[in-house]
Design an enzyme around this catalytic site. Sequence first.
Site, mmCIF file in Angstrom:
data_model
loop_
_atom_site.group_PDB
_atom_site.id
_atom_site.type_symbol
_atom_site.label_atom_id
_atom_site.label_comp_id
_atom_site.label_asym_id
_atom_site.label_seq_id
_atom_site.Cartn_x
_atom_site.Cartn_y
_atom_site.Cartn_z
ATOM 1 N N VAL A 154 0.866 -1.177 0.000
ATOM 2 C CA VAL A 154 0.000 0.000 0.000
ATOM 3 C C VAL A 154 0.903 1.226 0.000
ATOM 4 O O VAL A 154 1.907 1.262 0.708
ATOM 5 C CB VAL A 154 -0.927 0.029 1.234
ATOM 6 N N CYS A 155 0.560 2.210 -0.824
ATOM 7 C CA CYS A 155 1.270 3.490 -0.830
ATOM 8 C C CYS A 155 2.755 3.251 -1.149
ATOM 9 O O CYS A 155 3.095 2.484 -2.052
ATOM 10 C CB CYS A 155 1.055 4.186 0.513
ATOM 11 N N THR A 156 3.654 3.866 -0.397
ATOM 12 C CA THR A 156 5.083 3.743 -0.687
ATOM 13 C C THR A 156 5.669 2.412 -0.238
ATOM 14 O O THR A 156 6.870 2.191 -0.397
ATOM 15 C CB THR A 156 5.872 4.885 -0.031
#
Length: 225
Positions: free
Chosen positions: A105-107
Amino acid sequence: MTDSPKPFHIVFLLFDGITQLDFTGPAQALSRIPGAVIHTAAKGMGPIQTDSGFAILPSTQLSDCPQADLLCVPGGFGTREVIQDEAALQFLRDQAAAARYVTSVCTGSLALGAAGLLGGKRATSHWAYTSLLAKFGATHEKARVVRDGNLFTAGGVTSGIDFALTVVAEIAGQRLAETIQLSLEYDPQPPFDSGHPDRADPDVLALLQERVYDKALRDIEDIIG
């Protein structure tokens, strides 16, 4: 008598500076898969400082973590330390080798990239960092959830809930995913249409990039080289 479902081990990597919703959003949905066992793995057993001003406790150390059926790496500003931490990266390599699903998720996708798990794959990340995916041999695909084989990557923060429901449908069927979505009342109707750079006010976008993401992006670029 109904047989109990086979355990389905879900491992989240935790680290200081984690964006807590990257972790807690997907965990809330994934925990409802029949047989789900959530493991929160960190280098030590001390409190993990989130970006929201509170701490969470891991359930296991990296060295003692069971093998994941589903491995998930959340994001957050602490990702810059993860991508320099060989112990954490080796943990991801070892877990990914036998996991049915490798996710982020995300970075968190940048940590997968630093571990060598994105080469030749389509992937996504938080919108401010998608330019970095190419440095790990990945091709950015513009979507909230991107699947390439057993690799699922989600965009920024709230897209982790979309990813989790997508995976629930893959594992246990759409009906269960819809039931979980309803039970969580996940029915986004935000008060502003400013959740993506394509739609946000240009002044808002520029201000956010200047105050937060430009420096963070440069910091990670310097680390990656």
